[in-house]
Design an enzyme around this catalytic site. Structure first.
Site, PDB file in Angstrom:
ATOM      1  N   ARG A 169      78.044  33.130 103.199  1.00 57.95           N
ATOM      2  CA  ARG A 169      78.244  31.773 102.665  1.00 57.95           C
ATOM      3  C   ARG A 169      79.736  31.467 102.496  1.00 57.95           C
ATOM      4  O   ARG A 169      80.133  30.318 102.482  1.00 57.95           O
ATOM      5  CB  ARG A 169      77.563  31.643 101.288  1.00 57.95           C
ATOM      6  N   ARG A 226      89.340  32.887 106.332  1.00 55.74           N
ATOM      7  CA  ARG A 226      90.250  32.081 107.166  1.00 55.74           C
ATOM      8  C   ARG A 226      91.603  32.746 107.300  1.00 55.74           C
ATOM      9  O   ARG A 226      92.152  33.242 106.317  1.00 55.74           O
ATOM     10  CB  ARG A 226      90.491  30.703 106.544  1.00 55.74           C
ATOM     11  N   ARG A 274      67.076  35.298  89.893  1.00 58.55           N
ATOM     12  CA  ARG A 274      68.149  35.613  88.957  1.00 58.55           C
ATOM     13  C   ARG A 274      68.260  34.434  88.009  1.00 58.55           C
ATOM     14  O   ARG A 274      68.123  33.280  88.398  1.00 58.55           O
ATOM     15  CB  ARG A 274      69.490  35.814  89.691  1.00 58.55           C
ATOM     16  N   ARG A 280      81.780  34.076  85.774  1.00 55.89           N
ATOM     17  CA  ARG A 280      82.870  33.111  85.940  1.00 55.89           C
ATOM     18  C   ARG A 280      82.976  32.208  84.719  1.00 55.89           C
ATOM     19  O   ARG A 280      82.047  32.131  83.910  1.00 55.89           O
ATOM     20  CB  ARG A 280      82.691  32.287  87.211  1.00 55.89           C
ATOM     21  N   GLU A 282      79.524  32.022  82.329  1.00 54.25           N
ATOM     22  CA  GLU A 282      78.219  32.241  82.963  1.00 54.25           C
ATOM     23  C   GLU A 282      77.888  33.730  82.986  1.00 54.25           C
ATOM     24  O   GLU A 282      78.678  34.535  83.482  1.00 54.25           O
ATOM     25  CB  GLU A 282      78.235  31.716  84.403  1.00 54.25           C
ATOM     26  N   TYR A 296      67.237  29.581  98.942  1.00 53.73           N
ATOM     27  CA  TYR A 296      68.591  29.448  98.405  1.00 53.73           C
ATOM     28  C   TYR A 296      69.236  28.184  98.999  1.00 53.73           C
ATOM     29  O   TYR A 296      70.143  28.260  99.813  1.00 53.73           O
ATOM     30  CB  TYR A 296      69.366  30.701  98.817  1.00 53.73           C
ATOM     31  N   ASP A 327      71.342  24.652  99.122  1.00 53.69           N
ATOM     32  CA  ASP A 327      72.376  23.842  98.479  1.00 53.69           C
ATOM     33  C   ASP A 327      71.839  22.424  98.301  1.00 53.69           C
ATOM     34  O   ASP A 327      70.816  22.055  98.893  1.00 53.69           O
ATOM     35  CB  ASP A 327      73.645  23.819  99.347  1.00 53.69           C
TER      36      ASP A 327
HETATM   37  P1  FAD Z   1      65.656  21.738  90.513  1.00 50.23           P
HETATM   38  O1  FAD Z   1      66.925  21.020  90.299  1.00 50.23           O
HETATM   39  O2  FAD Z   1      65.501  23.092  89.926  1.00 50.23           O
HETATM   40  O3  FAD Z   1      64.488  20.795  89.960  1.00 50.23           O
HETATM   41  C1  FAD Z   1      63.180  21.241  89.715  1.00 50.23           C
HETATM   42  C2  FAD Z   1      62.665  20.477  88.511  1.00 50.23           C
HETATM   43  O4  FAD Z   1      61.288  20.753  88.360  1.00 50.23           O
HETATM   44  C3  FAD Z   1      63.345  20.893  87.197  1.00 50.23           C
HETATM   45  O5  FAD Z   1      63.866  19.769  86.530  1.00 50.23           O
HETATM   46  C4  FAD Z   1      62.208  21.549  86.403  1.00 50.23           C
HETATM   47  O6  FAD Z   1      62.300  21.323  85.018  1.00 50.23           O
HETATM   48  C5  FAD Z   1      60.995  20.843  86.987  1.00 50.23           C
HETATM   49  N1  FAD Z   1      59.764  21.625  86.835  1.00 50.23           N
HETATM   50  C6  FAD Z   1      59.560  22.917  87.209  1.00 50.23           C
HETATM   51  N2  FAD Z   1      58.314  23.287  86.895  1.00 50.23           N
HETATM   52  C7  FAD Z   1      57.711  22.215  86.318  1.00 50.23           C
HETATM   53  C8  FAD Z   1      56.429  21.986  85.761  1.00 50.23           C
HETATM   54  N3  FAD Z   1      55.497  22.950  85.727  1.00 50.23           N
HETATM   55  N4  FAD Z   1      56.162  20.771  85.229  1.00 50.23           N
HETATM   56  C9  FAD Z   1      57.102  19.784  85.222  1.00 50.23           C
HETATM   57  N5  FAD Z   1      58.341  19.944  85.745  1.00 50.23           N
HETATM   58  C10 FAD Z   1      58.633  21.147  86.277  1.00 50.23           C
HETATM   59  N6  FAD Z   1      74.333  23.463  95.357  1.00 50.23           N
HETATM   60  C11 FAD Z   1      75.409  22.882  95.924  1.00 50.23           C
HETATM   61  O7  FAD Z   1      75.278  22.170  96.934  1.00 50.23           O
HETATM   62  N7  FAD Z   1      76.666  23.047  95.390  1.00 50.23           N
HETATM   63  C12 FAD Z   1      76.880  23.793  94.264  1.00 50.23           C
HETATM   64  O8  FAD Z   1      78.021  23.924  93.813  1.00 50.23           O
HETATM   65  C13 FAD Z   1      75.753  24.430  93.647  1.00 50.23           C
HETATM   66  N8  FAD Z   1      75.916  25.178  92.551  1.00 50.23           N
HETATM   67  C14 FAD Z   1      74.826  25.773  91.969  1.00 50.23           C
HETATM   68  C15 FAD Z   1      75.005  26.526  90.823  1.00 50.23           C
HETATM   69  C16 FAD Z   1      73.932  27.127  90.200  1.00 50.23           C
HETATM   70  C17 FAD Z   1      74.126  27.938  88.948  1.00 50.23           C
HETATM   71  C18 FAD Z   1      72.634  26.985  90.775  1.00 50.23           C
HETATM   72  C19 FAD Z   1      71.437  27.653  90.140  1.00 50.23           C
HETATM   73  C20 FAD Z   1      72.442  26.220  91.902  1.00 50.23           C
HETATM   74  C21 FAD Z   1      73.527  25.610  92.529  1.00 50.23           C
HETATM   75  N9  FAD Z   1      73.366  24.798  93.652  1.00 50.23           N
HETATM   76  C22 FAD Z   1      74.465  24.223  94.236  1.00 50.23           C
HETATM   77  C23 FAD Z   1      72.033  24.504  94.207  1.00 50.23           C
HETATM   78  C24 FAD Z   1      71.386  23.248  93.608  1.00 50.23           C
HETATM   79  O9  FAD Z   1      71.262  23.381  92.206  1.00 50.23           O
HETATM   80  C25 FAD Z   1      70.003  23.030  94.211  1.00 50.23           C
HETATM   81  O10 FAD Z   1      70.049  22.986  95.603  1.00 50.23           O
HETATM   82  C26 FAD Z   1      69.275  21.761  93.743  1.00 50.23           C
HETATM   83  O11 FAD Z   1      69.588  21.399  92.441  1.00 50.23           O
HETATM   84  C27 FAD Z   1      67.805  22.005  93.858  1.00 50.23           C
HETATM   85  O12 FAD Z   1      67.071  20.849  93.532  1.00 50.23           O
HETATM   86  P2  FAD Z   1      65.509  20.961  93.330  1.00 50.23           P
HETATM   87  O13 FAD Z   1      65.032  19.577  93.065  1.00 50.23           O
HETATM   88  O14 FAD Z   1      64.887  21.716  94.429  1.00 50.23           O
HETATM   89  O15 FAD Z   1      65.320  21.906  92.052  1.00 50.23           O
HETATM   90  N1  UDP Z   2      81.121  36.264  95.915  1.00 55.26           N
HETATM   91  C1  UDP Z   2      81.959  37.302  95.590  1.00 55.26           C
HETATM   92  N2  UDP Z   2      83.096  37.055  94.878  1.00 55.26           N
HETATM   93  C2  UDP Z   2      83.435  35.820  94.479  1.00 55.26           C
HETATM   94  C3  UDP Z   2      82.581  34.749  94.805  1.00 55.26           C
HETATM   95  C4  UDP Z   2      81.431  35.009  95.521  1.00 55.26           C
HETATM   96  O1  UDP Z   2      81.669  38.438  95.923  1.00 55.26           O
HETATM   97  O2  UDP Z   2      84.477  35.656  93.813  1.00 55.26           O
HETATM   98  C5  UDP Z   2      79.882  36.561  96.666  1.00 55.26           C
HETATM   99  C6  UDP Z   2      78.672  36.773  95.738  1.00 55.26           C
HETATM  100  O3  UDP Z   2      77.855  37.772  96.314  1.00 55.26           O
HETATM  101  C7  UDP Z   2      77.976  35.444  95.789  1.00 55.26           C
HETATM  102  C8  UDP Z   2      78.215  35.052  97.253  1.00 55.26           C
HETATM  103  O4  UDP Z   2      79.547  35.504  97.513  1.00 55.26           O
HETATM  104  O5  UDP Z   2      76.597  35.552  95.493  1.00 55.26           O
HETATM  105  C9  UDP Z   2      78.100  33.583  97.535  1.00 55.26           C
HETATM  106  O6  UDP Z   2      78.982  32.891  96.671  1.00 55.26           O
HETATM  107  P1  UDP Z   2      78.749  31.394  96.295  1.00 55.26           P
HETATM  108  O7  UDP Z   2      79.896  30.921  95.503  1.00 55.26           O
HETATM  109  O8  UDP Z   2      78.370  30.648  97.527  1.00 55.26           O
HETATM  110  O9  UDP Z   2      77.466  31.490  95.351  1.00 55.26           O
HETATM  111  P2  UDP Z   2      76.707  30.347  94.521  1.00 55.26           P
HETATM  112  O10 UDP Z   2      77.045  30.607  93.092  1.00 55.26           O
HETATM  113  O11 UDP Z   2      77.168  29.014  95.033  1.00 55.26           O
HETATM  114  O12 UDP Z   2      75.278  30.598  94.821  1.00 55.26           O
END
Ligand code: FAD
Ligand code: UDP
Length: 371
Positions: free
Chosen positions: A170, A174, A247, A278, A304, A352, A354
């Site tokens: 991911r 560069r 996780r 982080r 986090e 997984y 985005d």
């Molecule tokens: P969710 O946002 O999880 O929505 C699911 C919803 O369903 C929730 O509100 C939940 O409460 C509801 N639900 C579940 N079960 C039930 C139930 N039984 N009854 C009623 N409601 C229910 N993507 C990026 O592009 N850039 C980023 O920088 C990025 N950072 C991230 C950082 C973290 C820590 C995480 C975990 C993810 C990150 N992502 C990022 C990914 C991004 O969060 C997801 O791709 C996106 O939010 C997923 O949307 P979703 O609708 O599938 O799920």
């Molecule tokens: N990663 C790492 N060091 C860093 C940042 C990321 O080793 O400082 C690794 C780690 O395994 C992570 C993966 O790169 O799960 C992908 O990182 P990314 O930031 O895309 O993860 P996200 O939190 O967006 O899922």
């Protein structure tokens, strides 16, 4: 009676609901949380849009997705360039010439490439079989040891040689002085926060919060012809084949009476001793300004902590290793028999994803279902 009951007001559910409404369908969105927007939920604290479920930076190469989200919010020009802190030594991320210069003192791209090649061949890796081997092949052993191993093992709770290689792919590598974390044509943060953007998607759509579908399934199934379910697929089937592994993340938020804590939105702690992965300083997603363009006097940070998920915890990251992928396939076969239910999103598809990929997937579903 509704045409669709959408379970989950995250991006998948909200995009689908918005499209269904556009096609004249009657839609009810429910969420078990007290707020809309799922994991992209932001809440304003001290004038700062705090990303309550982890930092979210919107980035995409999909022009249609970029144009789609821009209908609901204007985006700022934020570009993600996290800093890695390894025992107080700071490195530029993703892996680029600034990182290589700091690590080895190399100045020319060719020197950096030679250094990586030397470390890779010393390790004797030809075809990487896991995350550790993949990382060493990409950036060599020094960077693996200082910037990847500790962070990854904290993040995933598993040794790097037991994790799939794709996770590390991911991150860009560069041989240029470009520290943009993403290889994306479009990037930014919605001005005013993600919650506002999702609220715009859900405009004029009926939404009920604090409603758990699985706890009220029999009753709720009566109200709509079809269900779009974006919760965890294994929970839907009451974990009958066993629980999929996720996780989880615990966020420790703090309001600090200072203007600037770390000078960057994201600092990754890449050693294995620091218990958090982080620290996010949310104000820098919007350049330290409030909505009127004034400097913010305070700051909000989130540490986090990554942890293993147990039934009842908030699931964040699907663990897409071999064992879990196999179990997911078994759940997917079961889901095909639920003819009135569509499973979607990060939890419904155990993927997984985005944000842009989730939106694209919801738009594809809408096209298939509605057009
Ligand atoms: P969710 O946002 O999880 O929505 C699911 C919803 O369903 C929730 O509100 C939940 O409460 C509801 N639900 C579940 N079960 C039930 C139930 N039984 N009854 C009623 N409601 C229910 N993507 C990026 O592009 N850039 C980023 O920088 C990025 N950072 C991230 C950082 C973290 C820590 C995480 C975990 C993810 C990150 N992502 C990022 C990914 C991004 O969060 C997801 O791709 C996106 O939010 C997923 O949307 P979703 O609708 O599938 O799920
Ligand atoms: N990663 C790492 N060091 C860093 C940042 C990321 O080793 O400082 C690794 C780690 O395994 C992570 C993966 O790169 O799960 C992908 O990182 P990314 O930031 O895309 O993860 P996200 O939190 O967006 O899922």
């Amino acid at each position: 009676m509704y045409d669709y009951l959408v379970v989950g007001s995250g991006l998948f559910g909200s995009v689908f609901a918005c499209e269904a409404k556009k096609y004249g369908k009657k839609v009810l969105v429910i969420d078990k949380r007290p707020n809309i927007a799922g994991n992209v939920y932001t809440q304003e604290i001290e004038g700062i849009n705090v990303h309550m479920y982890g930092a979210h930076i919107f980035h995409t190469n999909l022009k249609h997705v970029w144009e789609y989200v821009n209908q609901f919010s204007e985006f700022n020009r934020f570009t993600n360039s996290p800093v890695a802190n390894y025992h107080g030594e700071l490195y530029s991320l993703p892996f680029n010439m600034y990182t290589f210069n700091k690590m080895w003192g190399v100045v020319a791209p060719e020197e950096a490439a030679a250094k990586i090649e030397e470390q890779k061949s010393k390790a004797g890796i030809t075809e990487p079989q896991n995350l550790e081997e993949q990382a060493i092949s990409l950036v060599g052993t020094d960077i693996y040891e200082k910037l990847i191993k500790g962070y990854t093992e904290k993040q995933w709770g598993r040794p790097c040689n037991e994790l799939p290689a794709f996770i590390i792919k991911r991150l860009p590598v560069r041989l240029t002085f470009d520290n943009n974390y993403f290889n994306a044509l479009y990037q930014g943060i919605p001005i005013g926060g993600y919650t506002k953007m999702v609220a715009n998607m859900l405009q004029d759509i009926e939404v009920q919060l604090n409603v758990d579908y699985l706890e009220n399934k029999a009753e709720l199934d009566q109200v709509a012809t079809k269900v779009v379910y974006t919760g965890p697929i294994d929970a839907y089937f009451d974990y009958q084949l066993g629980a999929l592994e996720y996780r989880s993340v615990r966020f420790e938020n703090e309001i600090l009476n200072k203007v600037n804590f770390q000078g960057n939105a994201a600092v990754n702690y890449t050693d294995s001793e620091t218990p958090w992965t982080r620290i996010i300083e949310h104000k820098w997603f919007e350049f330290g300004k409030d909505k009127n363009g004034n400097d913010l006097p305070k700051t909000v940070i989130s540490r986090e902590y990554s942890s293993e998920w147990n039934v009842g915890d908030e699931p964040y990251y699907p663990v897409n290793d071999e064992k879990n992928s196999k179990l997911y396939e078994e759940y997917r076969s079961l889901s095909e028999k639920e003819s009135q239910v569509i499973f979607g999103g990060r939890l419904g598809e155990y993927k997984y994803y985005d944000m842009d990929a989730v939106i694209d997937s919801a738009l594809k579903l809408a096209e298939k279902e509605l057009v």
